[in-house]
Design a protein around this motif. Structure first.
Motif, PDB file in Angstrom:
ATOM      1  N   ILE A  85      72.573  59.168  61.379  1.00 50.98           N
ATOM      2  CA  ILE A  85      73.792  59.384  61.617  1.00 50.98           C
ATOM      3  C   ILE A  85      74.219  58.072  62.520  1.00 50.98           C
ATOM      4  CG2 ILE A  85      75.825  60.761  62.549  1.00 50.98           C
ATOM      5  CD1 ILE A  85      73.901  63.322  61.780  1.00 50.98           C
ATOM      6  N   SER A  86      75.376  57.373  62.222  1.00 48.90           N
ATOM      7  CA  SER A  86      75.597  56.171  63.147  1.00 48.90           C
ATOM      8  C   SER A  86      76.997  55.988  63.325  1.00 48.90           C
ATOM      9  CB  SER A  86      75.003  54.992  62.554  1.00 48.90           C
ATOM     10  OG  SER A  86      75.336  53.577  63.123  1.00 48.90           O
ATOM     11  N   ASP A  87      77.391  55.662  64.447  1.00 46.20           N
ATOM     12  CA  ASP A  87      78.514  55.134  64.876  1.00 46.20           C
ATOM     13  C   ASP A  87      78.969  53.796  64.198  1.00 46.20           C
ATOM     14  OD1 ASP A  87      81.106  54.719  66.101  1.00 46.20           O
ATOM     15  OD2 ASP A  87      80.221  54.410  68.089  1.00 46.20           O
ATOM     16  N   SER A  88      79.822  53.488  63.823  1.00 44.40           N
ATOM     17  CA  SER A  88      80.214  52.172  63.367  1.00 44.40           C
ATOM     18  C   SER A  88      80.287  50.955  64.205  1.00 44.40           C
ATOM     19  CB  SER A  88      81.591  52.364  62.290  1.00 44.40           C
ATOM     20  OG  SER A  88      82.817  52.337  63.392  1.00 44.40           O
ATOM     21  N   MET A  89      80.936  51.156  65.477  1.00 40.25           N
ATOM     22  CA  MET A  89      80.958  49.968  66.582  1.00 40.25           C
ATOM     23  C   MET A  89      79.879  50.356  67.574  1.00 40.25           C
ATOM     24  SD  MET A  89      85.054  49.229  65.784  1.00 40.25           S
ATOM     25  CE  MET A  89      84.969  48.703  67.480  1.00 40.25           C
ATOM     26  N   MET A  90      79.031  49.655  67.813  1.00 39.75           N
ATOM     27  CA  MET A  90      77.981  49.837  68.827  1.00 39.75           C
ATOM     28  C   MET A  90      77.516  48.663  69.286  1.00 39.75           C
ATOM     29  SD  MET A  90      75.428  52.846  67.408  1.00 39.75           S
ATOM     30  CE  MET A  90      75.073  51.726  65.803  1.00 39.75           C
ATOM     31  N   PRO A  91      76.970  48.499  70.462  1.00 38.74           N
ATOM     32  CA  PRO A  91      76.524  47.090  71.260  1.00 38.74           C
ATOM     33  C   PRO A  91      75.126  46.932  70.223  1.00 38.74           C
ATOM     34  CG  PRO A  91      76.731  48.920  72.763  1.00 38.74           C
ATOM     35  CD  PRO A  91      77.075  49.493  71.726  1.00 38.74           C
ATOM     36  N   GLY A  92      74.750  45.812  70.198  1.00 36.48           N
ATOM     37  CA  GLY A  92      73.583  45.491  69.613  1.00 36.48           C
ATOM     38  C   GLY A  92      73.962  45.218  68.135  1.00 36.48           C
ATOM     39  N   LEU A  93      73.267  45.979  67.540  1.00 38.83           N
ATOM     40  CA  LEU A  93      73.598  46.104  65.713  1.00 38.83           C
ATOM     41  C   LEU A  93      74.846  46.898  65.526  1.00 38.83           C
ATOM     42  CD1 LEU A  93      70.156  46.524  64.083  1.00 38.83           C
ATOM     43  CD2 LEU A  93      71.550  44.477  64.158  1.00 38.83           C
ATOM     44  N   SER A  94      75.927  46.599  64.796  1.00 38.43           N
ATOM     45  CA  SER A  94      76.936  47.574  64.449  1.00 38.43           C
ATOM     46  C   SER A  94      76.455  48.633  63.426  1.00 38.43           C
ATOM     47  CB  SER A  94      78.117  46.938  63.576  1.00 38.43           C
ATOM     48  OG  SER A  94      77.719  46.344  62.486  1.00 38.43           O
ATOM     49  N   GLY A  95      76.910  49.668  63.323  1.00 36.30           N
ATOM     50  CA  GLY A  95      76.557  50.664  62.258  1.00 36.30           C
ATOM     51  C   GLY A  95      76.494  50.166  60.784  1.00 36.30           C
ATOM     52  N   LEU A  96      77.130  49.190  60.457  1.00 39.49           N
ATOM     53  CA  LEU A  96      77.262  48.400  59.093  1.00 39.49           C
ATOM     54  C   LEU A  96      75.976  47.622  59.131  1.00 39.49           C
ATOM     55  CD1 LEU A  96      78.428  48.092  56.433  1.00 39.49           C
ATOM     56  CD2 LEU A  96      79.895  46.396  57.402  1.00 39.49           C
ATOM     57  N   GLU A  97      75.801  46.674  59.800  1.00 41.13           N
ATOM     58  CA  GLU A  97      74.419  46.122  60.061  1.00 41.13           C
ATOM     59  C   GLU A  97      73.486  46.957  60.137  1.00 41.13           C
ATOM     60  OE1 GLU A  97      75.913  42.026  62.767  1.00 41.13           O
ATOM     61  OE2 GLU A  97      75.768  44.245  63.870  1.00 41.13           O
ATOM     62  N   LEU A  98      73.322  48.148  60.765  1.00 44.26           N
ATOM     63  CA  LEU A  98      71.936  48.831  60.697  1.00 44.26           C
ATOM     64  C   LEU A  98      72.012  49.297  59.398  1.00 44.26           C
ATOM     65  CD1 LEU A  98      70.002  50.608  62.339  1.00 44.26           C
ATOM     66  CD2 LEU A  98      71.778  52.394  62.764  1.00 44.26           C
ATOM     67  N   CYS A  99      72.861  49.833  58.956  1.00 51.50           N
ATOM     68  CA  CYS A  99      72.811  50.376  57.389  1.00 51.50           C
ATOM     69  C   CYS A  99      72.030  49.306  56.268  1.00 51.50           C
ATOM     70  CB  CYS A  99      74.101  50.922  56.960  1.00 51.50           C
ATOM     71  SG  CYS A  99      74.634  52.531  57.431  1.00 51.50           S
ATOM     72  N   ARG A 100      72.655  48.136  56.548  1.00 53.83           N
ATOM     73  CA  ARG A 100      72.148  47.180  55.513  1.00 53.83           C
ATOM     74  C   ARG A 100      70.683  46.909  55.836  1.00 53.83           C
ATOM     75  NH1 ARG A 100      77.452  43.378  56.702  1.00 53.83           N
ATOM     76  NH2 ARG A 100      78.784  44.070  54.903  1.00 53.83           N
ATOM     77  N   LYS A 101      70.450  46.846  57.216  1.00 52.90           N
ATOM     78  CA  LYS A 101      68.923  46.666  57.552  1.00 52.90           C
ATOM     79  C   LYS A 101      67.709  47.974  56.943  1.00 52.90           C
ATOM     80  CE  LYS A 101      67.087  44.650  61.314  1.00 52.90           C
ATOM     81  NZ  LYS A 101      66.935  43.391  61.654  1.00 52.90           N
ATOM     82  N   ILE A 102      68.501  49.106  57.005  1.00 47.85           N
ATOM     83  CA  ILE A 102      67.913  50.156  56.639  1.00 47.85           C
ATOM     84  C   ILE A 102      67.428  50.096  55.167  1.00 47.85           C
ATOM     85  CG2 ILE A 102      67.986  52.753  56.364  1.00 47.85           C
ATOM     86  CD1 ILE A 102      69.261  52.810  59.230  1.00 47.85           C
ATOM     87  N   ARG A 103      68.819  49.815  54.414  1.00 50.43           N
ATOM     88  CA  ARG A 103      68.789  49.784  52.776  1.00 50.43           C
ATOM     89  C   ARG A 103      67.592  48.671  52.489  1.00 50.43           C
ATOM     90  NH1 ARG A 103      74.184  50.758  50.077  1.00 50.43           N
ATOM     91  NH2 ARG A 103      74.394  53.167  50.623  1.00 50.43           N
ATOM     92  N   ALA A 104      67.751  47.547  53.180  1.00 46.76           N
ATOM     93  CA  ALA A 104      66.747  46.403  52.776  1.00 46.76           C
ATOM     94  C   ALA A 104      65.217  46.802  53.264  1.00 46.76           C
ATOM     95  CB  ALA A 104      67.153  45.050  53.661  1.00 46.76           C
ATOM     96  N   HIS A 105      65.118  47.509  53.992  1.00 48.95           N
ATOM     97  CA  HIS A 105      63.822  47.971  54.668  1.00 48.95           C
ATOM     98  C   HIS A 105      62.811  48.713  53.410  1.00 48.95           C
ATOM     99  CE1 HIS A 105      60.455  49.134  57.425  1.00 48.95           C
ATOM    100  NE2 HIS A 105      60.612  50.307  56.915  1.00 48.95           N
ATOM    101  N   ARG A 106      61.654  48.329  52.851  1.00 48.26           N
ATOM    102  CA  ARG A 106      61.001  48.818  51.900  1.00 48.26           C
ATOM    103  C   ARG A 106      60.077  50.152  52.558  1.00 48.26           C
ATOM    104  NH1 ARG A 106      63.900  47.491  48.178  1.00 48.26           N
ATOM    105  NH2 ARG A 106      64.063  45.488  47.591  1.00 48.26           N
ATOM    106  N   SER A 107      60.125  51.135  52.099  1.00 46.53           N
ATOM    107  CA  SER A 107      59.408  52.007  52.646  1.00 46.53           C
ATOM    108  C   SER A 107      59.458  53.297  51.441  1.00 46.53           C
ATOM    109  CB  SER A 107      60.206  52.834  54.042  1.00 46.53           C
ATOM    110  OG  SER A 107      59.711  54.124  54.188  1.00 46.53           O
ATOM    111  N   PRO A 108      57.921  53.790  51.445  1.00 44.44           N
ATOM    112  CA  PRO A 108      57.917  55.041  50.438  1.00 44.44           C
ATOM    113  C   PRO A 108      58.789  56.031  50.942  1.00 44.44           C
ATOM    114  CG  PRO A 108      55.952  55.035  52.171  1.00 44.44           C
ATOM    115  CD  PRO A 108      57.054  53.649  52.345  1.00 44.44           C
ATOM    116  N   HIS A 109      59.321  56.351  52.178  1.00 44.58           N
ATOM    117  CA  HIS A 109      60.166  57.282  52.645  1.00 44.58           C
ATOM    118  C   HIS A 109      61.349  57.079  52.344  1.00 44.58           C
ATOM    119  CE1 HIS A 109      60.864  60.933  55.054  1.00 44.58           C
ATOM    120  NE2 HIS A 109      61.763  60.257  55.796  1.00 44.58           N
ATOM    121  N   TYR A 110      62.327  58.095  51.868  1.00 43.37           N
ATOM    122  CA  TYR A 110      63.541  57.657  51.488  1.00 43.37           C
ATOM    123  C   TYR A 110      64.506  58.423  52.720  1.00 43.37           C
ATOM    124  CZ  TYR A 110      68.308  58.242  49.311  1.00 43.37           C
ATOM    125  OH  TYR A 110      69.404  57.759  48.985  1.00 43.37           O
ATOM    126  N   THR A 111      65.365  57.657  53.024  1.00 45.78           N
ATOM    127  CA  THR A 111      66.429  57.903  54.218  1.00 45.78           C
ATOM    128  C   THR A 111      67.817  57.768  53.674  1.00 45.78           C
ATOM    129  OG1 THR A 111      64.726  57.379  55.839  1.00 45.78           O
ATOM    130  CG2 THR A 111      67.224  57.510  56.661  1.00 45.78           C
TER     131      THR A 111
END
Length: 111
Positions: A85-111
Motif C-alpha cells: 500500500i503506497s502513497d502516490s507522492m513521497m520523497p525518494g521514489l514516488s508511488g508510481l515509480e515504486l509500482c513500476r519497479k515492483i512490476r519490473a522485478h522478477r520474483s516467484p512471489h506474486y505481490t
C-alpha cells in the motif's frame, strides 16, 4: 487519503474516505488467523501512516511501515510482502515509480 484537521483537545483521528475503508475491510476478510498477510505500507505522512497501520494490524495483518519510496523499494526486495500500500507522492521514489519497479522485478512471489 482525505483527512481533516485534528483538534488536539480531543482524541480524534483523520477521517479516511469510504474507498480506503472498503479496501481495508476486504483485506480483513481475506486473512486467516493462521496465515496473516504481510503488508508493506509506504506513507510519508505520520498521521495517515499511523491510522492505516493501526487498521491493518487490528485486522490481523503483519504490517511493515516505511516513510518514503526508497525505503519501500528496499523493504520490498528484502521482505517480499503479499501486499504493498503506497502513497502516490513521497520523497525518494514516488508511488508510481515504486509500482513500476515492483512490476519490473522478477520474483516467484506474486505481490
Amino acid at each position: 487519503m482525505r483527512s481533516r484537521a485534528i483538534d488536539s483537545s480531543k482524541s480524534e483521528l483523520p477521517v479516511l474516505d469510504r474507498e480506503v475503508i472498503s479496501r481495508l475491510a476486504c483485506l480483513g476478510a481475506a486473512v486467516s488467523a493462521d496465515n496473516p498477510m504481510r503488508i508493506l505500507l509506504a506513507e510519508d505522512d505520520p498521521t495517515s501512516r499511523l491510522v492505516v497501520e493501526t487498521a491493518l494490524r487490528s485486522l490481523g495483518h503483519e504490517c511493515h511501515a516505511v516513510i518514503d519510496g526508497t525505503q519501500a523499494w528496499e523493504a520490498f526486495r528484502s521482505q517480499q510482502p503479499d501486499v504493498v500500500i503506497s502513497d502516490s507522492m513521497m520523497p525518494g521514489l514516488s508511488g508510481l515509480e515504486l509500482c513500476r519497479k515492483i512490476r519490473a522485478h522478477r520474483s516467484p512471489h506474486y505481490t
